[in-house]
Design a protein around this motif. Structure first.
Motif, PDB file in Angstrom:
ATOM      1  N   ARG A   1       0.826  -1.208   0.000  1.00 32.51           N
ATOM      2  CA  ARG A   1       0.000   0.000   0.000  1.00 32.51           C
ATOM      3  C   ARG A   1       0.861   1.260   0.000  1.00 32.51           C
ATOM      4  NH1 ARG A   1      -5.255  -0.554   1.088  1.00 32.51           N
ATOM      5  NH2 ARG A   1      -5.263   1.480   0.041  1.00 32.51           N
ATOM      6  N   LYS A   2       1.976   1.221   0.722  1.00 36.22           N
ATOM      7  CA  LYS A   2       2.873   2.373   0.768  1.00 36.22           C
ATOM      8  C   LYS A   2       3.490   2.641  -0.600  1.00 36.22           C
ATOM      9  CE  LYS A   2       6.764   4.313   3.361  1.00 36.22           C
ATOM     10  NZ  LYS A   2       7.770   4.071   4.436  1.00 36.22           N
TER      11      LYS A   2
ATOM     12  N   GLY B   1      -6.115  -0.248  -3.214  1.00 33.70           N
ATOM     13  CA  GLY B   1      -6.681  -1.371  -2.477  1.00 33.70           C
ATOM     14  C   GLY B   1      -7.367  -2.384  -3.374  1.00 33.70           C
TER      15      GLY B   1
END
Length: 232
Positions: free
Chosen positions: A77-78, A83
């Protein structure tokens, strides 16, 4: 009465059109199978990263795996992956046994594994992401699998090419036989496919200092069509 005549004429015209469309074949039939192919630079790559954890008890194996996978998902996610492009694809817990001759299997612990499938839309970032996953604890990497997101658009180009090749081949046969093409009787598609690409599978212990090189190349798509011609 005037309002009835046009309706009758329309009905007769529609009937004539239907009869023409379903007219029986009176000439020579020729069936041609042709392939259309198209190659495009991929705009999507799929990889998966996961963790395999061993421990004496099932609870300990699952706890260690959950901690490591939390770091893996956070790193994904970083890296800017949406998502919707991250999906858990495999979670398992298996007992581990030691097998020795003339002795019953001995339980020596448990192995927990978990992995997430990731769609990377900036292909240039793939190597860096793989290295990041390993750095935060991933010890299983699968991929890359390069794809074209709008595969249907590319396949339409291949379909048109396949039909054009079929017609050109039919014209060749017709000329050789002293005939001409009257019409196409039927067209069928036997399947659109993407040739399988080899998958890179590895259990990794440490990240390399240099970013893992990833070469996307091109993705080839193909379509086979069967075209039936009537010759005269």
């Amino acid at each position: 009465m005037r309002s009835v005549i046009p309706l009758m004429l329309m009905a007769l015209t529609a009937g004539a059109a239907t009869a023409a469309e379903t007219a029986p074949v009176s000439g020579t039939l020729l069936t041609v199978v042709a392939e259309g192919r198209v190659a495009r630079a991929p705009d999507l790559v799929e990889i998966s990263g996961g963790v395999v954890s061993d421990a004496p008890t099932a609870a300990a194996a699952m706890a260690a795996n959950a901690k490591a996978m939390t770091a893996v998902v956070a790193a994904v996610r970083k890296a800017g992956i949406a998502g919707a492009d991250v999906q858990t694809q495999g979670l398992s817990l298996q007992p581990q046994y030691r097998y020795e001759q003339n002795r019953p299997p001995e339980l020596i612990g448990y192995q927990a594994s978990n992995s997430v499938a990731v769609k990377v839309r900036r292909i240039a970032d793939t190597g860096r992401l793989l290295d990041t996953l390993v750095a935060v604890g991933a010890n299983r990497i699968d991929g890359p699998n390069f794809r074209i997101e709008d595969a249907d658009g590319a396949l339409d180009t291949a379909r048109a090419e396949a039909v054009a090749r079929a017609r050109a081949r039919a014209q060749l046969y017709a000329r050789a036989a002293g005939l001409t093409i009257r019409r196409i009787v039927a067209i069928s598609e036997s399947g659109a496919m993407t040739p399988p690409r080899p998958m890179m599978m590895a259990r990794m212990a440490a990240a390399e200092a240099v970013s893992t090189p990833v070469a996307p190349g091109e993705v080839a798509l193909s379509v086979n069509v069967t075209v039936e011609f009537e010759l005269q």
